[in-house]
Design a protein around this motif. Structure first.
Motif, PDB file in Angstrom:
ATOM      1  N   GLN A 432      -9.447 -24.444  -9.097  1.00 40.98           N
ATOM      2  CA  GLN A 432     -10.716 -23.996  -9.891  1.00 40.98           C
ATOM      3  C   GLN A 432     -10.958 -22.254  -9.560  1.00 40.98           C
ATOM      4  O   GLN A 432     -10.865 -22.020  -8.530  1.00 40.98           O
ATOM      5  N   ILE A 433     -11.624 -21.596 -10.454  1.00 41.90           N
ATOM      6  CA  ILE A 433     -12.019 -20.509 -10.153  1.00 41.90           C
ATOM      7  C   ILE A 433     -13.125 -20.390 -11.104  1.00 41.90           C
ATOM      8  O   ILE A 433     -13.605 -21.219 -12.038  1.00 41.90           O
ATOM      9  N   THR A 443     -16.333 -21.444 -15.287  1.00 42.37           N
ATOM     10  CA  THR A 443     -15.277 -21.922 -14.473  1.00 42.37           C
ATOM     11  C   THR A 443     -14.345 -22.481 -15.042  1.00 42.37           C
ATOM     12  O   THR A 443     -14.394 -23.440 -15.631  1.00 42.37           O
ATOM     13  N   GLU A 444     -13.005 -22.168 -14.595  1.00 49.33           N
ATOM     14  CA  GLU A 444     -11.791 -22.521 -15.002  1.00 49.33           C
ATOM     15  C   GLU A 444     -10.940 -23.493 -14.245  1.00 49.33           C
ATOM     16  O   GLU A 444     -11.094 -23.525 -12.917  1.00 49.33           O
ATOM     17  N   TYR A 445     -10.341 -24.370 -14.868  1.00 47.13           N
ATOM     18  CA  TYR A 445      -9.674 -25.513 -14.230  1.00 47.13           C
ATOM     19  C   TYR A 445      -8.178 -25.548 -14.490  1.00 47.13           C
ATOM     20  O   TYR A 445      -7.730 -25.356 -15.668  1.00 47.13           O
ATOM     21  N   LYS A 446      -7.498 -25.991 -13.547  1.00 53.89           N
ATOM     22  CA  LYS A 446      -5.909 -26.014 -13.721  1.00 53.89           C
ATOM     23  C   LYS A 446      -5.396 -27.400 -12.850  1.00 53.89           C
ATOM     24  O   LYS A 446      -5.709 -27.447 -11.629  1.00 53.89           O
ATOM     25  N   GLY A 447      -4.872 -28.546 -13.632  1.00 50.70           N
ATOM     26  CA  GLY A 447      -4.477 -29.663 -12.713  1.00 50.70           C
ATOM     27  C   GLY A 447      -3.940 -30.582 -13.442  1.00 50.70           C
ATOM     28  O   GLY A 447      -3.487 -30.647 -14.553  1.00 50.70           O
ATOM     29  N   ALA A 448      -3.719 -31.780 -12.744  1.00 49.24           N
ATOM     30  CA  ALA A 448      -3.018 -32.890 -13.280  1.00 49.24           C
ATOM     31  C   ALA A 448      -3.946 -33.469 -14.182  1.00 49.24           C
ATOM     32  O   ALA A 448      -5.250 -33.420 -14.572  1.00 49.24           O
ATOM     33  N   PRO A 449      -3.366 -33.954 -15.567  1.00 46.90           N
ATOM     34  CA  PRO A 449      -4.002 -34.261 -16.958  1.00 46.90           C
ATOM     35  C   PRO A 449      -5.113 -35.336 -16.410  1.00 46.90           C
ATOM     36  O   PRO A 449      -6.202 -35.379 -17.093  1.00 46.90           O
ATOM     37  N   GLU A 450      -4.672 -36.524 -15.540  1.00 49.28           N
ATOM     38  CA  GLU A 450      -5.415 -37.810 -15.514  1.00 49.28           C
ATOM     39  C   GLU A 450      -6.857 -37.223 -14.903  1.00 49.28           C
ATOM     40  O   GLU A 450      -7.951 -37.777 -15.045  1.00 49.28           O
ATOM     41  N   VAL A 451      -6.615 -36.105 -14.068  1.00 50.31           N
ATOM     42  CA  VAL A 451      -8.032 -35.795 -13.236  1.00 50.31           C
ATOM     43  C   VAL A 451      -8.962 -34.950 -14.185  1.00 50.31           C
ATOM     44  O   VAL A 451     -10.193 -35.138 -14.324  1.00 50.31           O
ATOM     45  N   LEU A 452      -8.531 -34.100 -15.006  1.00 50.22           N
ATOM     46  CA  LEU A 452      -9.279 -33.183 -16.072  1.00 50.22           C
ATOM     47  C   LEU A 452      -9.690 -34.143 -17.046  1.00 50.22           C
ATOM     48  O   LEU A 452     -10.821 -33.968 -17.370  1.00 50.22           O
ATOM     49  N   LEU A 453      -9.108 -34.877 -17.527  1.00 48.29           N
ATOM     50  CA  LEU A 453      -9.268 -35.761 -18.515  1.00 48.29           C
ATOM     51  C   LEU A 453     -10.282 -36.838 -18.448  1.00 48.29           C
ATOM     52  O   LEU A 453     -11.251 -37.314 -19.092  1.00 48.29           O
ATOM     53  N   ALA A 454     -10.588 -37.196 -17.153  1.00 55.84           N
ATOM     54  CA  ALA A 454     -11.518 -37.994 -16.590  1.00 55.84           C
ATOM     55  C   ALA A 454     -12.723 -37.500 -16.857  1.00 55.84           C
ATOM     56  O   ALA A 454     -13.976 -38.137 -16.891  1.00 55.84           O
ATOM     57  N   HIS A 455     -13.022 -36.175 -16.914  1.00 60.69           N
ATOM     58  CA  HIS A 455     -14.306 -35.327 -17.051  1.00 60.69           C
ATOM     59  C   HIS A 455     -14.413 -34.595 -18.342  1.00 60.69           C
ATOM     60  O   HIS A 455     -15.483 -33.900 -18.567  1.00 60.69           O
ATOM     61  N   ALA A 456     -13.522 -34.714 -19.281  1.00 60.51           N
ATOM     62  CA  ALA A 456     -13.988 -33.794 -20.243  1.00 60.51           C
ATOM     63  C   ALA A 456     -13.868 -34.918 -21.602  1.00 60.51           C
ATOM     64  O   ALA A 456     -13.444 -35.999 -21.792  1.00 60.51           O
ATOM     65  N   LYS A 457     -14.634 -34.506 -22.437  1.00 64.40           N
ATOM     66  CA  LYS A 457     -14.921 -35.030 -23.924  1.00 64.40           C
ATOM     67  C   LYS A 457     -14.550 -34.449 -24.934  1.00 64.40           C
ATOM     68  O   LYS A 457     -14.487 -35.075 -26.255  1.00 64.40           O
ATOM     69  N   LYS A 458     -14.371 -33.118 -24.970  1.00 62.53           N
ATOM     70  CA  LYS A 458     -13.922 -32.235 -26.036  1.00 62.53           C
ATOM     71  C   LYS A 458     -12.679 -31.202 -25.540  1.00 62.53           C
ATOM     72  O   LYS A 458     -12.259 -31.147 -24.617  1.00 62.53           O
ATOM     73  N   TYR A 459     -12.246 -30.762 -26.785  1.00 62.97           N
ATOM     74  CA  TYR A 459     -11.186 -29.982 -26.707  1.00 62.97           C
ATOM     75  C   TYR A 459     -11.244 -28.774 -27.636  1.00 62.97           C
ATOM     76  O   TYR A 459     -11.860 -28.833 -28.642  1.00 62.97           O
ATOM     77  N   TYR A 493     -12.139 -25.567 -19.137  1.00 62.68           N
ATOM     78  CA  TYR A 493     -13.060 -24.820 -18.720  1.00 62.68           C
ATOM     79  C   TYR A 493     -14.490 -25.320 -18.820  1.00 62.68           C
ATOM     80  O   TYR A 493     -14.717 -26.301 -19.542  1.00 62.68           O
ATOM     81  N   SER A 494     -15.470 -24.952 -17.979  1.00 62.58           N
ATOM     82  CA  SER A 494     -16.946 -25.370 -17.991  1.00 62.58           C
ATOM     83  C   SER A 494     -17.841 -23.984 -17.797  1.00 62.58           C
ATOM     84  O   SER A 494     -17.348 -23.051 -17.261  1.00 62.58           O
ATOM     85  N   LYS A 495     -18.950 -24.296 -18.373  1.00 67.93           N
ATOM     86  CA  LYS A 495     -19.963 -23.265 -18.221  1.00 67.93           C
ATOM     87  C   LYS A 495     -20.939 -23.358 -17.250  1.00 67.93           C
ATOM     88  O   LYS A 495     -22.114 -22.777 -17.178  1.00 67.93           O
ATOM     89  N   GLN A 496     -20.525 -24.240 -16.308  1.00 67.21           N
ATOM     90  CA  GLN A 496     -21.432 -24.515 -15.318  1.00 67.21           C
ATOM     91  C   GLN A 496     -20.698 -23.780 -13.749  1.00 67.21           C
ATOM     92  O   GLN A 496     -19.571 -23.660 -13.867  1.00 67.21           O
ATOM     93  N   PRO A 497     -21.530 -23.603 -12.953  1.00 65.03           N
ATOM     94  CA  PRO A 497     -20.989 -23.016 -11.579  1.00 65.03           C
ATOM     95  C   PRO A 497     -19.809 -24.033 -11.012  1.00 65.03           C
ATOM     96  O   PRO A 497     -19.815 -25.076 -11.070  1.00 65.03           O
ATOM     97  N   LEU A 498     -18.981 -23.336 -10.153  1.00 65.78           N
ATOM     98  CA  LEU A 498     -17.822 -23.841  -9.518  1.00 65.78           C
ATOM     99  C   LEU A 498     -18.727 -24.820  -8.531  1.00 65.78           C
ATOM    100  O   LEU A 498     -19.288 -24.452  -7.755  1.00 65.78           O
ATOM    101  N   LYS A 499     -17.984 -25.982  -8.469  1.00 71.06           N
ATOM    102  CA  LYS A 499     -18.554 -27.008  -7.118  1.00 71.06           C
ATOM    103  C   LYS A 499     -17.387 -27.632  -6.357  1.00 71.06           C
ATOM    104  O   LYS A 499     -16.345 -28.017  -7.339  1.00 71.06           O
ATOM    105  N   GLU A 500     -17.322 -27.172  -5.231  1.00 69.32           N
ATOM    106  CA  GLU A 500     -16.220 -27.518  -4.475  1.00 69.32           C
ATOM    107  C   GLU A 500     -15.614 -29.074  -4.656  1.00 69.32           C
ATOM    108  O   GLU A 500     -16.875 -29.931  -4.420  1.00 69.32           O
ATOM    109  N   ASN A 501     -14.403 -29.151  -5.220  1.00 69.47           N
ATOM    110  CA  ASN A 501     -13.757 -30.707  -5.176  1.00 69.47           C
ATOM    111  C   ASN A 501     -14.493 -31.485  -6.116  1.00 69.47           C
ATOM    112  O   ASN A 501     -14.107 -32.562  -6.224  1.00 69.47           O
ATOM    113  N   ILE A 502     -15.079 -30.760  -7.162  1.00 73.18           N
ATOM    114  CA  ILE A 502     -15.751 -31.397  -8.192  1.00 73.18           C
ATOM    115  C   ILE A 502     -15.335 -30.944  -9.650  1.00 73.18           C
ATOM    116  O   ILE A 502     -15.463 -29.580  -9.619  1.00 73.18           O
TER     117      ILE A 502
END
Length: 875
Positions: A432-433, A443-459, A493-502
């Motif tokens: 994440q950056i 905050t931008e994310y790049k990773g395994a689909p199962e990890v990001l999709l567990a926290h996302a509700k929209k596209y 992406y998220s509009k919240q600050p970067l949180k380590e490991n989250i």
């Protein structure tokens, strides 16, 4: 540099080299010209020629033959072995030039507390090597500091990265090759490549004691005889039996003939000793002539010349010939084991699909919000970057694939001032950056689909709308991609600050990217063409079974509807050799393969009389490349693999493998054309030499005539057929069996019919009274017969070119044919016209134009007779 690592001192380097040896892996010394020359005497045809030479020398010693008869045969043997030796040494020289043109690898070594760069051969046990991204590992050892990822594909065929960490104190280097050897967390092996990170390796094994060196040891077994060698040996045995048995029978028949003429055995024995001996010697002389007629003395020379000429052709087609016999063997393949990485696939990860958060494909040539956000995320959320020359450096294979996808322009255009960053790790499975954009923290994310999709509700849609996710639909699409050997990455992406490991719960999915080591487009077509040629292609790889099957399906190798079989190394090793033989025709994929699996499969296939090919580029492939009937090494592969192979594919392209097979089949067909031409005249010469003396025609063909036809003319004729074009129909024929006869039923029919016809017109030449009226003397008449025999031979050269009635078919594709054909005819005319010592040797004299007309008319009858044969017998 790590200051705690001092490395070896100069004295310690000397001591280590004396104790453990150098890092040089000794390669097999190429054969010298003289060794190649002597090796030629193992050819079965050459052995027959040597026997004939000895018999002729004995006859000459006792005054029953001329000196030039044994000398001609000896010259033939020397000439054949000379051409064969020259071809062998030229191929060795071409390979040496290829190797010399490549710069020796170097390593960054700590010695005397300082960092130095030395060549690979100077590394010793105990050296500390600095390993950085892109470095090739040049010895076996233990990682003692840092973290790196390596690519072991040159050793185990596995394209995936393998992570390495510093070994605990006292850790021992792995010394045996098993399925888990190359995934060991601390051990590093020669020929692997660092693809990410930085670390220090302590060298524990060098040279032939490395894994690469041990694999090279497996190549010392004797290579199998090539299919052509097997077929020629069989032909030589058949011809020699025919010649020897025929000569004995004919010799006994002549003795019986002399006895009958004398009035019986008693009357014959009552003759003086000289008369009896003359009869015996005449019978033996005729027997020798029969043997010379039967044996195609020019065949070894023809094969040597054809192989030599095709070596150059293949080089232009990106195939370096290590051993000339490998050309024909490639055309004889029944089964081909092909490495996946870099041969069937491109050997590097690439982006193959981009989807939105609803699983819809995004067209890459059209702009929209999905690609806009993807380019920005890749440019900033990556461990790779572009250097000053526009090359991607750093990062792992996935990051490199992503950067290559967006190219340098988009990278520079989308670079942002990153505020915070967390690198990817295997625990979190995402990176994440964070950055500011239009006053908004993103905050931008790049990773395994199962990890990001567990926290996302929209596209985000491609036109910028934000919609609810349909997880069931999206996961189903991801499963389809995974089943097609694609690695899927998710971006959001998220509009919240970067949180380590989250990952923040307001994450919006912007895109999904499918990455794969894709099948070469040209490989698909080439594989299809090879399969249409009746050759079974088996992909053998270090990949997991699911990935291997998906790639094999895409390449056209595997089809479930055909009950094709895919096995893992474990499944294979749970089966006996006999069980494998039962399922072999349906076997298309071997996954998680070990080097021993490859060699085992080659031997099993050879045990059921299949001609086996093996492609590969790594050290792990070398034993199988050596054991196979023909090994195809990749030009980018290791030296060990190239040493083990017969052919080197310079452009690493499966299409070039297909071309090698095509050229091999063409070469064999061209050899068959020559055999038809030569065996036809040999059959006629045997029958004529056997029959004519019984019907009052004394020695129509001299031994020198036969040697001239079978050697000097054949050498030139071979060049005519060497240039015959590669026809598409050759790749539609069924593969030949290793031990099948060179002379097929159809070929025997052509040789028999045309040989009998040539015999018939030879007898008519002597028995039709009007023929002799075109010549002034008996010597001219016999010279005319010699020329007619040669001209008929040359007319038949057109007949054997094609099964078509049009003997000029494809002649424009072989312009050398007409030129060389004309040259042979001119040489024959000059030969019988110059007189002198040449006329004495060949018992020839010049004759007038009317004689040449008669010679030509008789010879031309070969064409219509063969046309009738084609109409009656050709399918």
């Amino acid at each position: 540099m790590n200051n705690s690592l001092k490395g070896l001192s100069d004295n310690e380097v000397i001591e280590s080299r004396q104790r453990y040896g150098t890092n040089f892996i000794k390669e097999a010394e190429p054969l010298s010209f003289w060794q190649h020359f002597l090796e030629g005497f193992q050819d079965p045809m050459i052995k027959i020629l040597c026997v004939i030479s000895v018999i002729m020398l004995i006859m000459y010693y006792f005054g029953y033959s001329d000196w030039y008869e044994p000398v001609g045969t000896i010259i033939a043997v020397i000439l054949v072995n000379f051409v064969t030796a020259k071809t062998g040494t030229d191929n060795d020289k071409a390979y040496k030039n290829l190797k010399d043109s490549q710069k020796k690898d170097t390593a960054k070594i700590i010695r005397n507390g300082k960092l130095n760069e030395i060549v690979v051969d100077d590394i010793v046990v105990g050296d500390i090597i600095l390993l950085q991204n892109g470095d090739k590992i040049l010895a076996d050892g233990i990682l003692v500091d840092g973290k790196i990822s390596v690519d072991n594909s040159s050793l185990n065929g596995e394209a995936e990265e393998c992570k390495k960490t510093a070994a605990p104190e006292g850790y021992e280097l792995i010394k045996e090759i098993t399925g888990d050897t190359f995934v060991d967390k601390h051990s590093l092996f020669r020929n692997s490549v660092v693809i990410n990170g930085e670390g220090y390796m302590e060298v524990r094994a060098v040279g032939e004691k490395t894994m690469a060196g041990k694999m090279a040891e497996d190549m010392k077994e004797k290579e199998p005889d090539s299919p052509l060698q097997v077929k020629l040996s069989k032909l030589a045995h058949q011809i020699s039996n025919f010649g020897y048995v025929g000569s004995i029978v004919i010799a006994l028949a002549y003795l019986a003939h002399y006895i009958v003429l004398a009035g019986g055995i008693s009357a014959y024995l009552n003759n003086d000793l000289g008369t009896i001996l003359v009869g015996i010697v005449n019978a033996i002389a005729i027997a020798i002539t029969i043997i010379v007629c039967a044996v195609p003395e020019g065949l070894p020379l023809v094969i040597a010349l054809v192989l030599m000429q095709n070596t150059g052709k293949l080089y232009k087609a990106n195939v370096l010939v290590r051993k000339a016999i490998g050309i024909e063997t490639a055309g004889s393949l029944n089964i081909l084991f092909s490495d996946k990485t870099g041969t069937i696939t491109k050997g590097k990860l690439e982006v193959v699909k981009v989807l939105d958060g609803n699983g819809n494909n995004i067209e890459l040539d059209k702009t929209g919000y999905v690609l806009k956000n993807l380019y920005k995320s890749i440019a900033n959320n990556s461990a790779s970057e572009f250097d000053a020359n526009g090359n991607v450096i750093g990062g792992n294979m996935t990051d490199k694939a992503l950067l290559n996808f967006i190219n340098n322009n988009e990278y520079q255009k989308n670079k942002l001032n990153v505020i915070n960053k967390q690198e990817f790790n295997s625990t979190n499975k995402f990176s994440q950056i964070s950055y500011m954009e239009n006053g908004q923290l993103i905050t931008e994310y790049k990773g395994a689909p199962e990890v990001l999709l567990a926290h996302a509700k929209k596209y985000m849609t491609n036109d910028g709308k934000i919609l609810p996710l349909n997880l069931d639909k999206l996961n189903a699409k991801i499963d389809v991609l995974a089943n097609n050997a694609m690695r899927v990455l998710c971006f959001g992406y998220s509009k919240q600050p970067l949180k380590e490991n989250i990952i923040n719960d307001d994450t919006i999915i912007t895109s999904l990217v499918a990455i794969r080591d894709d099948v070469r487009p040209e490989a698909k077509d080439a594989i299809k063409e090879v399969q249409n040629a009746g050759i079974q292609v088996v992909m053998i790889t270090g990949d997991r079974k699911e990935t291997a099957v998906a790639i094999a399906k895409d390449a056209g190798l595997y089809c479930e509807q055909n009950s094709d079989i895919a096995l893992t190394s474990k499944e294979l090793n749970n089966m006996s050799d006999n069980e494998i033989k039962q399922i072999l025709p349906k076997l298309k994929v071997i996954a998680r393969a070990l080097p021993t699996d490859k060699s085992r499969m080659v031997k099993i296939c050879q045990s059921v009389n299949l001609v086996v090919g093996m492609t590969g580029d790594g050290t792990n492939d070398a034993p199988a490349l050596k054991a196979a009937d023909v090994g195809f090494a990749m030009g980018s592969g290791t030296d060990v693999a190239k040493e083990a192979s017969k052919l080197v594919i310079l452009d690493d392209n499966f299409n070039s493998i297909k071309n090698a097979i095509w050229y091999g089949r063409t070469l064999y067909n061209n050899i068959l054309k020559f055999c038809k031409m030569q065996l036809t005249i040999n059959v006629a010469a045997v029958i004529v030499s056997a029959i004519c003396p019984f019907i009052g025609i004394e020695a129509p063909l001299k031994v020198t005539h036969l040697l001239w036809i079978n050697l000097c003319m054949d050498a030139l004729a071979s060049l005519m057929f060497a240039g015959e074009p590669a026809l598409r129909k050759y790749m539609k024929a069924k593969p030949r069996k290793r031990d099948e006869n060179i002379v097929s039923k159809e070929m025997a029919t052509q040789i028999g019919v045309m040989g009998v016809w040539l015999t018939l017109i030879s007898i008519l030449w002597f028995k039709l009274p009007f023929v002799a009226t075109f010549f002034n003397t008996e010597n001219e008449f016999y010279t005319g017969f010699f020329c007619m025999f040669v001209f008929a031979f040359m007319v038949n050269a057109f007949n054997v070119r094609t099964k078509s009635l049009n003997v000029f078919e494809h002649i424009k594709e072989n312009p050398a044919f007409i030129k060389i054909w004309s040259l042979i005819m001119i040489i024959q005319i000059v030969l019988v016209s110059i007189g002198g010592i040449v006329g004495e040797i060949f018992s020839c004299t010049s004759f007038n134009l009317s004689g040449w007309i008669m010679v030509t008319l008789f010879a031309l009858t070969m064409y219509p007779v063969d046309m009738i044969r084609k109409l009656l017998f050709n399918k």
